[in-house]
Design a protein around this motif. Structure first.
Motif: not given
Length: 143
Positions: A4-6, A36-37, A18-20, A25-29
């Motif tokens: 769920d977090k990938v 991080r983007i 998914l980081v935050a 939108g959101f921050v992903a690593e």
């Protein structure tokens, strides 16, 4: 970690964690290089837990396909490389999912699944997949 977090982000290689969440939108690593983007809500993003593979009878969740690969490979990286030829990829996928719909599942899709599987194995993110698949099967039976 749960699928769920990938994330898979269109136009970006590999998978992201998914980081935050942010306002827009959101921050992903990246699982590849840990960079991080920020991703805005307009980008095409797929959560791995929501992806399914077409078969001749139904749609099989990606979780189940990844679990089938893990079982076949005894928890190791796939024996077939994503860059192998079309025939080798299709033959391998028939071992994993015998009734997959070859008219709707393209070799590029198989390459993507194998690449994702290898990335998840490398980061030990596939270990709790059995529990997730069992949970979703139990939830389906209740409905």
């Amino acid at each position: 970690m749960s699928l769920d977090k990938v994330l898979s982000i269109s136009g970006k290689p590999g998978l992201y964690k998914l980081v935050a969440q942010t306002r827009g939108g959101f921050v992903a690593e990246s699982l590849i290089d840990k960079k991080r983007i920020t991703v805005n809500v307009r980008q095409n993003v797929s959560v791995l837990s929501e992806i399914a593979i077409y078969t001749l009878t139904e749609e099989v969740p990606l979780k189940q396909v990844l679990l089938n690969i893990k079982t076949k490979e005894n928890g190791q990286e796939s024996s077939v490389k994503p860059k192998d030829g079309k025939d080798k990829l299709e033959e391998y996928f028939f071992d994993i999912l015998p009734d997959y719909d070859e008219d709707r599942v393209y070799p590029s899709d198989i390459k993507k699944v194998l690449t994702w599987y290898n990335l998840l194995i490398k980061h030990n993110m596939i270990d709790n997949l059995e529990a997730e698949v069992a949970e979703s099967a139990a939830a389906d039976e209740e409905e």
